[in-house]
Structures are given as C-alpha cells and as structure tokens.
Write a protein that holds these residues in place. Structure first.
Motif, PDB file in Angstrom:
ATOM      1  N   MET A  48       6.563 -59.017 -39.660  1.00 49.34           N
ATOM      2  CA  MET A  48       6.373 -57.592 -39.874  1.00 49.34           C
ATOM      3  C   MET A  48       5.956 -56.943 -38.554  1.00 49.34           C
ATOM      4  SD  MET A  48       4.385 -57.699 -43.517  1.00 49.34           S
ATOM      5  CE  MET A  48       3.523 -59.215 -43.066  1.00 49.34           C
ATOM      6  N   LYS A  49       6.720 -55.957 -38.136  1.00 45.37           N
ATOM      7  CA  LYS A  49       6.477 -55.314 -36.855  1.00 45.37           C
ATOM      8  C   LYS A  49       6.135 -53.845 -37.076  1.00 45.37           C
ATOM      9  CE  LYS A  49       8.492 -54.846 -32.217  1.00 45.37           C
ATOM     10  NZ  LYS A  49       9.690 -55.158 -31.384  1.00 45.37           N
ATOM     11  N   THR A  50       4.989 -53.419 -36.566  1.00 46.03           N
ATOM     12  CA  THR A  50       4.530 -52.048 -36.753  1.00 46.03           C
ATOM     13  C   THR A  50       4.272 -51.400 -35.398  1.00 46.03           C
ATOM     14  OG1 THR A  50       2.187 -52.663 -36.892  1.00 46.03           O
ATOM     15  CG2 THR A  50       3.457 -52.696 -38.943  1.00 46.03           C
ATOM     16  N   ALA A  51       4.165 -50.079 -35.426  1.00 46.49           N
ATOM     17  CA  ALA A  51       3.873 -49.336 -34.206  1.00 46.49           C
ATOM     18  C   ALA A  51       2.895 -48.219 -34.519  1.00 46.49           C
ATOM     19  CB  ALA A  51       5.152 -48.752 -33.605  1.00 46.49           C
ATOM     20  N   VAL A  52       2.063 -47.883 -33.548  1.00 49.29           N
ATOM     21  CA  VAL A  52       1.147 -46.756 -33.629  1.00 49.29           C
ATOM     22  C   VAL A  52       1.502 -45.788 -32.512  1.00 49.29           C
ATOM     23  CG1 VAL A  52      -1.253 -45.991 -33.514  1.00 49.29           C
ATOM     24  CG2 VAL A  52      -0.700 -48.175 -34.615  1.00 49.29           C
ATOM     25  N   ILE A  53       1.765 -44.533 -32.873  1.00 50.95           N
ATOM     26  CA  ILE A  53       2.094 -43.516 -31.883  1.00 50.95           C
ATOM     27  C   ILE A  53       0.797 -42.966 -31.287  1.00 50.95           C
ATOM     28  CG2 ILE A  53       3.351 -41.388 -31.434  1.00 50.95           C
ATOM     29  CD1 ILE A  53       5.092 -43.710 -32.463  1.00 50.95           C
ATOM     30  N   VAL A  54       0.766 -42.824 -29.963  1.00 50.32           N
ATOM     31  CA  VAL A  54      -0.430 -42.347 -29.264  1.00 50.32           C
ATOM     32  C   VAL A  54      -0.100 -41.054 -28.523  1.00 50.32           C
ATOM     33  CG1 VAL A  54      -2.251 -42.903 -27.614  1.00 50.32           C
ATOM     34  CG2 VAL A  54      -1.198 -44.730 -28.982  1.00 50.32           C
ATOM     35  N   PHE A  55      -0.857 -40.008 -28.827  1.00 48.22           N
ATOM     36  CA  PHE A  55      -0.737 -38.716 -28.151  1.00 48.22           C
ATOM     37  C   PHE A  55      -1.975 -38.473 -27.293  1.00 48.22           C
ATOM     38  CE2 PHE A  55       1.451 -38.299 -32.248  1.00 48.22           C
ATOM     39  CZ  PHE A  55       2.711 -37.861 -31.842  1.00 48.22           C
ATOM     40  N   PRO A  56      -1.906 -37.575 -26.321  1.00 53.49           N
ATOM     41  CA  PRO A  56      -3.139 -37.133 -25.664  1.00 53.49           C
ATOM     42  C   PRO A  56      -4.073 -36.516 -26.703  1.00 53.49           C
ATOM     43  CG  PRO A  56      -1.194 -36.348 -24.474  1.00 53.49           C
ATOM     44  CD  PRO A  56      -0.710 -36.905 -25.785  1.00 53.49           C
ATOM     45  N   GLY A  57      -5.259 -37.044 -26.835  1.00 50.34           N
ATOM     46  CA  GLY A  57      -6.192 -36.556 -27.840  1.00 50.34           C
ATOM     47  C   GLY A  57      -6.263 -37.404 -29.088  1.00 50.34           C
ATOM     48  N   SER A  58      -5.371 -38.371 -29.268  1.00 52.12           N
ATOM     49  CA  SER A  58      -5.518 -39.302 -30.397  1.00 52.12           C
ATOM     50  C   SER A  58      -6.836 -40.048 -30.233  1.00 52.12           C
ATOM     51  CB  SER A  58      -4.374 -40.316 -30.429  1.00 52.12           C
ATOM     52  OG  SER A  58      -3.137 -39.698 -30.685  1.00 52.12           O
TER      53      SER A  58
ATOM     54  N   LEU B 237      -3.997 -52.397 -39.152  1.00 49.40           N
ATOM     55  CA  LEU B 237      -2.651 -52.966 -39.293  1.00 49.40           C
ATOM     56  C   LEU B 237      -2.626 -54.429 -38.884  1.00 49.40           C
ATOM     57  CD1 LEU B 237      -0.491 -49.985 -38.001  1.00 49.40           C
ATOM     58  CD2 LEU B 237      -0.507 -50.910 -40.326  1.00 49.40           C
ATOM     59  N   ARG B 238      -3.353 -54.772 -37.837  1.00 47.95           N
ATOM     60  CA  ARG B 238      -3.391 -56.172 -37.412  1.00 47.95           C
ATOM     61  C   ARG B 238      -4.046 -57.047 -38.469  1.00 47.95           C
ATOM     62  NH1 ARG B 238      -6.232 -55.766 -32.931  1.00 47.95           N
ATOM     63  NH2 ARG B 238      -8.180 -56.553 -33.794  1.00 47.95           N
ATOM     64  N   ARG B 239      -5.109 -56.571 -39.083  1.00 42.98           N
ATOM     65  CA  ARG B 239      -5.776 -57.339 -40.132  1.00 42.98           C
ATOM     66  C   ARG B 239      -4.849 -57.562 -41.329  1.00 42.98           C
ATOM     67  NH1 ARG B 239     -11.417 -57.739 -40.438  1.00 42.98           N
ATOM     68  NH2 ARG B 239     -11.278 -57.567 -42.708  1.00 42.98           N
ATOM     69  N   ALA B 240      -4.059 -56.565 -41.649  1.00 41.79           N
ATOM     70  CA  ALA B 240      -3.207 -56.661 -42.834  1.00 41.79           C
ATOM     71  C   ALA B 240      -1.945 -57.475 -42.593  1.00 41.79           C
ATOM     72  CB  ALA B 240      -2.828 -55.257 -43.310  1.00 41.79           C
ATOM     73  N   THR B 241      -1.442 -57.470 -41.366  1.00 42.71           N
ATOM     74  CA  THR B 241      -0.141 -58.094 -41.096  1.00 42.71           C
ATOM     75  C   THR B 241      -0.230 -59.340 -40.222  1.00 42.71           C
ATOM     76  OG1 THR B 241       0.262 -56.767 -39.108  1.00 42.71           O
ATOM     77  CG2 THR B 241       0.951 -55.828 -41.226  1.00 42.71           C
ATOM     78  N   ASP B 242      -1.417 -59.635 -39.691  1.00 41.23           N
ATOM     79  CA  ASP B 242      -1.607 -60.760 -38.762  1.00 41.23           C
ATOM     80  C   ASP B 242      -0.785 -60.604 -37.496  1.00 41.23           C
ATOM     81  OD1 ASP B 242      -3.461 -62.197 -40.334  1.00 41.23           O
ATOM     82  OD2 ASP B 242      -1.841 -62.997 -41.570  1.00 41.23           O
TER      83      ASP B 242
ATOM     84  N   LEU C 189      11.393 -52.382 -35.851  1.00 40.93           N
ATOM     85  CA  LEU C 189      10.165 -51.926 -36.508  1.00 40.93           C
ATOM     86  C   LEU C 189      10.335 -51.867 -38.023  1.00 40.93           C
ATOM     87  CD1 LEU C 189       8.770 -48.954 -34.388  1.00 40.93           C
ATOM     88  CD2 LEU C 189       7.900 -51.289 -34.518  1.00 40.93           C
ATOM     89  N   ASP C 190       9.262 -52.216 -38.724  1.00 43.97           N
ATOM     90  CA  ASP C 190       9.198 -52.053 -40.175  1.00 43.97           C
ATOM     91  C   ASP C 190       8.427 -50.803 -40.571  1.00 43.97           C
ATOM     92  OD1 ASP C 190      10.413 -54.658 -41.092  1.00 43.97           O
ATOM     93  OD2 ASP C 190       8.763 -55.439 -39.881  1.00 43.97           O
ATOM     94  N   MET C 191       7.532 -50.344 -39.703  1.00 43.05           N
ATOM     95  CA  MET C 191       6.650 -49.241 -40.088  1.00 43.05           C
ATOM     96  C   MET C 191       6.069 -48.574 -38.848  1.00 43.05           C
ATOM     97  SD  MET C 191       2.993 -48.962 -40.467  1.00 43.05           S
ATOM     98  CE  MET C 191       1.993 -47.670 -41.208  1.00 43.05           C
TER      99      MET C 191
END
Length: 231
Positions: free
Chosen positions: A1-11, A21-26, A43-45
């Motif tokens: 399972m491959k996930t991504a987190v989008i990062v903006f200035p101010g996130s 996400l790491r805890r849930a998907t290892d 990507l899955d999510m």
C-alpha cells in the motif's frame, strides 16, 4: 500500500498525518511538495493535511487548490483514487471542486480548538468501514473557517445519497446544536464525493490515532483506509 501526503507552505499537520498512515499501513508515505506537477507512480491514496496553506490568504485553501500538484490530485481522484482532506485539506478539496459546498468563517467568528463528539453517519466508504453507523466518537477540531455551507437542495442530496460521513453530535444530554463548534449546516463535519472515494472532514483523526493522544477514535479511520487499499 503506497500513500502520499501533500505539503504546502503553511501545512502543520503533515507529519502527524504521515505518522498515522505509517502506523496503519506499515509503510511511510511519500511527502509530495506542492510545486510537483505529478504524483508518484503506483499510489493507492493521497492525503491533504491540516494547517494554514499559504497563510490562509484570499480564502482558506484557495491558493493551495491552484498549486501544480492539485491538478495531479484531481486527475487521481477522477480516476477513482482515494483522497482524504482534513481541516485545511477539506478546504482545499472544496476549492478544487472535488467536494461540494463551501467552508466559511465559524459562526462565532472565533478560532475553535477542542475535542468534539461526532456521530458516524455511514460505514459505506473506504474511510468509515471500521465504524458502526450511529456510533458516537470523539476527535479534536482546530479551525477558524469550518462552517460548512450548502443549499437546501444540496443538503437533501447529500442525505439521499448517504454522503454525510460524520455529524457533530450532542452527548450526555446536550443538544447537537450545542456541540456544533462552527455552525455547519445540518451539523455536518465530513462529506463524501459522489463516488465515495474522496472525504473531506474538519475534525482531525490523525490527532486521536494512538493512546498518547488521549483518544484513539481516529485510528479506525486509518484502519478503514488500510483495509480498503488492501482489497
């Protein structure tokens, strides 16, 4: 399972989201910068975290929704990819046209930061399958512009299509209106897209995902996602 987190200035919730996400998907998610024009392959999510993207100038999420990466996120969602937007991420998804309605200034015109109770309205989504419909859970909110606005026709449609994921709920004798922290129409705290694979919500499940947070009700949202991605 491959996930991504989008990062903006101010996130400022991107690391919290990554940990959940790491805890849930290892598997650690890929952190994707807003100027990237494409998402990683396979990507899955995708998750869009909370924070104050671009300082909340113009409207909350309006500038972020026009970042290069959001064109790729929109394409991913249109093709059936799973997308989660939390707090500022919910605002970005609405500004990008991936979810209906609008998020306006809180009814009390004050920043709200506290735990709220939520009623789970549906378990029929990749985000909520580990909950029971009607269950009351607890998560934190922290926002100034979380007042969900929708026309009467849209509210009827969301209910008819079972697309309200969560509502603010009263507990221990308190009315739901007293528990609604921002004045959202119909006490709505989270909504699903037409294909049910995009969720926007103001409460922060990543902040109630392990015992050290003081609550674990958010963990089941990530467990639901892990199950959906595994199928």
């Amino acid at each position: 399972m491959k996930t991504a987190v989008i990062v903006f200035p101010g996130s400022n919730c991107d690391r919290d989201m990554a940990v959940a996400l790491r805890r849930a998907t290892d598997r650690a998610p890929v952190m994707v910068w807003h100027k990237d024009a494409a998402l990683p392959e396979g990507l899955d999510m995708v998750a869009i975290p909370g924070g104050f993207s671009f300082g909340d100038y113009l409207r909350c999420g309006a500038i972020a929704a026009r970042s290069p990466v959001m064109r790729a996120v929109t394409e991913f969602a249109v093709k059936g990819g799973i997308v989660l937007g939390v707090c500022n991420g919910f605002q970005v998804l609405i500004e990008a046209g991936l979810l209906p309605g609008a998020l306006m200034r809180n009814a009390g015109l004050r920043f709200v930061c506290r735990d709220v109770h939520l009623k789970v309205e549906t378990a029929s989504s990749p985000f909520t399958s580990c909950y029971q419909p009607g269950e009351i859970i607890r998560m934190p909110v922290a926002h100034h512009d979380g007042n969900f606005i929708a026309s009467p026709e849209l509210l009827v449609r969301l209910d008819a299509e079972d697309r309200v994921a969560f509502r603010y709920a009263g507990v221990e004798g308190r009315a739901a209106a007293a528990a609604n922290p921002n004045g959202s129409a119909a006490d709505i705290a989270g909504v699903l897209s037409e294909n049910r694979r995009v969720l926007g919500m103001m409460p922060h499940p990543e902040r109630h995902a392990e015992p050290a947070h003081g609550g674990v009700d958010g963990a089941r949202l990530f467990e639901s996602l892990a199950g959906a991605m595994a199928r």
